[in-house]
Motif scaffolding. Structure first.
Motif, PDB file in Angstrom:
ATOM      1  N   PHE A   1      42.452  41.487  53.630  1.00 49.90           N
ATOM      2  CA  PHE A   1      41.788  40.193  53.464  1.00 49.90           C
ATOM      3  C   PHE A   1      41.022  40.153  52.139  1.00 49.90           C
ATOM      4  N   LEU A   2      40.248  41.194  51.862  1.00 50.88           N
ATOM      5  CA  LEU A   2      39.509  41.249  50.598  1.00 50.88           C
ATOM      6  C   LEU A   2      40.372  41.760  49.446  1.00 50.88           C
ATOM      7  N   LYS A   3      41.336  42.623  49.750  1.00 54.08           N
ATOM      8  CA  LYS A   3      42.205  43.175  48.706  1.00 54.08           C
ATOM      9  C   LYS A   3      43.042  42.081  48.050  1.00 54.08           C
ATOM     10  N   ASP A   4      43.561  41.163  48.859  1.00 59.59           N
ATOM     11  CA  ASP A   4      44.433  40.127  48.323  1.00 59.59           C
ATOM     12  C   ASP A   4      43.701  39.150  47.407  1.00 59.59           C
TER      13      ASP A   4
ATOM     14  N   GLY B   1      42.111  40.325  42.885  1.00 60.59           N
ATOM     15  CA  GLY B   1      42.696  40.092  41.573  1.00 60.59           C
ATOM     16  C   GLY B   1      42.065  38.950  40.802  1.00 60.59           C
ATOM     17  N   ILE B   2      41.281  38.111  41.471  1.00 57.13           N
ATOM     18  CA  ILE B   2      40.666  36.987  40.764  1.00 57.13           C
ATOM     19  C   ILE B   2      39.398  37.399  40.021  1.00 57.13           C
ATOM     20  N   TYR B   3      38.905  38.611  40.308  1.00 52.99           N
ATOM     21  CA  TYR B   3      37.677  39.070  39.671  1.00 52.99           C
ATOM     22  C   TYR B   3      37.993  39.918  38.445  1.00 52.99           C
ATOM     23  N   ARG B   4      37.135  39.856  37.450  1.00 49.37           N
ATOM     24  CA  ARG B   4      37.287  40.675  36.265  1.00 49.37           C
ATOM     25  C   ARG B   4      37.042  42.133  36.600  1.00 49.37           C
ATOM     26  N   LYS B   5      37.773  43.001  35.913  1.00 51.41           N
ATOM     27  CA  LYS B   5      37.512  44.429  36.050  1.00 51.41           C
ATOM     28  C   LYS B   5      36.247  44.717  35.263  1.00 51.41           C
ATOM     29  N   GLN B   6      35.290  45.323  35.928  1.00 53.15           N
ATOM     30  CA  GLN B   6      33.990  45.544  35.293  1.00 53.15           C
ATOM     31  C   GLN B   6      33.866  46.975  34.808  1.00 53.15           C
ATOM     32  N   SER B   7      33.229  47.117  33.665  1.00 56.30           N
ATOM     33  CA  SER B   7      33.044  48.459  33.120  1.00 56.30           C
ATOM     34  C   SER B   7      31.831  49.157  33.729  1.00 56.30           C
ATOM     35  N   THR B   8      30.974  48.407  34.393  1.00 57.45           N
ATOM     36  CA  THR B   8      29.819  49.006  35.073  1.00 57.45           C
ATOM     37  C   THR B   8      29.971  48.783  36.568  1.00 57.45           C
ATOM     38  N   PRO B   9      29.504  49.727  37.374  1.00 61.19           N
ATOM     39  CA  PRO B   9      29.679  49.603  38.822  1.00 61.19           C
ATOM     40  C   PRO B   9      28.616  48.750  39.501  1.00 61.19           C
ATOM     41  N   ARG B  10      27.809  48.042  38.727  1.00 60.83           N
ATOM     42  CA  ARG B  10      26.682  47.300  39.293  1.00 60.83           C
ATOM     43  C   ARG B  10      27.096  46.452  40.497  1.00 60.83           C
ATOM     44  N   LEU B  11      28.014  45.567  40.330  1.00 61.03           N
ATOM     45  CA  LEU B  11      28.566  44.797  41.442  1.00 61.03           C
ATOM     46  C   LEU B  11      30.014  44.497  41.103  1.00 61.03           C
ATOM     47  N   ASN B  12      30.869  45.462  41.317  1.00 62.34           N
ATOM     48  CA  ASN B  12      32.277  45.317  41.009  1.00 62.34           C
ATOM     49  C   ASN B  12      32.955  44.643  42.196  1.00 62.34           C
ATOM     50  N   LEU B  13      33.249  43.360  42.061  1.00 68.37           N
ATOM     51  CA  LEU B  13      33.823  42.588  43.164  1.00 68.37           C
ATOM     52  C   LEU B  13      35.293  42.893  43.410  1.00 68.37           C
ATOM     53  N   ARG B  14      35.888  43.750  42.609  1.00 69.71           N
ATOM     54  CA  ARG B  14      37.269  44.162  42.862  1.00 69.71           C
ATOM     55  C   ARG B  14      37.345  45.253  43.924  1.00 69.71           C
TER      56      ARG B  14
ATOM     57  N   GLN C   1      28.968  41.259  50.129  1.00 73.20           N
ATOM     58  CA  GLN C   1      28.773  40.008  49.398  1.00 73.20           C
ATOM     59  C   GLN C   1      29.987  39.086  49.550  1.00 73.20           C
ATOM     60  N   LYS C   2      31.171  39.649  49.415  1.00 69.36           N
ATOM     61  CA  LYS C   2      32.379  38.823  49.498  1.00 69.36           C
ATOM     62  C   LYS C   2      32.611  38.289  50.905  1.00 69.36           C
ATOM     63  N   ILE C   3      32.409  39.111  51.924  1.00 74.03           N
ATOM     64  CA  ILE C   3      32.682  38.643  53.287  1.00 74.03           C
ATOM     65  C   ILE C   3      31.657  37.599  53.722  1.00 74.03           C
ATOM     66  N   ARG C   4      30.405  37.768  53.288  1.00 76.15           N
ATOM     67  CA  ARG C   4      29.390  36.744  53.597  1.00 76.15           C
ATOM     68  C   ARG C   4      29.767  35.408  52.969  1.00 76.15           C
ATOM     69  N   PHE C   5      30.318  35.431  51.775  1.00 74.15           N
ATOM     70  CA  PHE C   5      30.782  34.210  51.129  1.00 74.15           C
ATOM     71  C   PHE C   5      31.805  33.491  52.008  1.00 74.15           C
ATOM     72  N   HIS C   6      32.739  34.239  52.561  1.00 73.04           N
ATOM     73  CA  HIS C   6      33.788  33.643  53.387  1.00 73.04           C
ATOM     74  C   HIS C   6      33.284  33.192  54.750  1.00 73.04           C
ATOM     75  N   LEU C   7      32.394  33.956  55.357  1.00 75.61           N
ATOM     76  CA  LEU C   7      31.978  33.660  56.730  1.00 75.61           C
ATOM     77  C   LEU C   7      30.828  32.665  56.827  1.00 75.61           C
ATOM     78  N   ASN C   8      30.059  32.495  55.784  1.00 82.49           N
ATOM     79  CA  ASN C   8      28.931  31.570  55.827  1.00 82.49           C
ATOM     80  C   ASN C   8      29.352  30.118  56.023  1.00 82.49           C
ATOM     81  N   ARG C   9      30.598  29.802  55.776  1.00 81.64           N
ATOM     82  CA  ARG C   9      31.065  28.425  55.958  1.00 81.64           C
ATOM     83  C   ARG C   9      31.209  28.045  57.431  1.00 81.64           C
ATOM     84  N   PHE C  10      31.152  29.050  58.317  1.00 82.76           N
ATOM     85  CA  PHE C  10      31.279  28.790  59.757  1.00 82.76           C
ATOM     86  C   PHE C  10      29.893  28.690  60.387  1.00 82.76           C
TER      87      PHE C  10
END
Length: 128
Positions: free
Chosen positions: A53-56, A59-72, A114-123
């Protein structure tokens, strides 16, 4: 609690599984072909959100050079659990060791949360 049918009204059904009383999550390691698993035993129902679900969407997120919040980054699964009239969101990340991978696991869990909360907060039923 958020239901399987609510999730499947918006998202593709192959990303979700409903389980009663027990759930086992298995991760296959790419490098050594070994399996890691964890089992949960509970009273009631749980919805397992598969890692794809999150893997698919990663690809829309940029590859980040710092691990601060890597959404990939993704995790090994997410469980929505209702236990004793309380709702829980469990983010799973299975690791073969502790000391050398602890920081990476924490970064993965934060990103997935962070990503799953984005998806589930709409419910409305997720926040109740």
């Amino acid at each position: 609690m958020l239901t399987l049918s609510e999730l499947q009204q918006i998202y593709l059904p192959q990303y979700f599984e409903e389980h009663a009383n027990a759930l086992t999550v298995v991760e296959k390691q790419d490098n050594d072909q070994s399996l890691r698993e964890v089992s949960f035993h509970y009273t009631g129902k749980a919805i397992f959100i598969k890692p794809d679900f999150l893997k698919d969407e990663s690809g829309i997120y940029r590859k980040q050079s710092t691990p601060r919040l890597n959404l990939r980054r993704i995790c090994d699964g997410i469980i929505l659990l209702e236990q004793e009239k309380k709702n829980y969101l469990l983010v799973l990340e299975l690791k073969s060791g502790y000391s050398e991978v602890c920081k990476k696991a924490i970064e993965q869990v934060v990103s997935c949360y962070q990503k799953i909360r984005f998806h589930l907060n709409r419910f409305a039923s997720f926040n109740s």
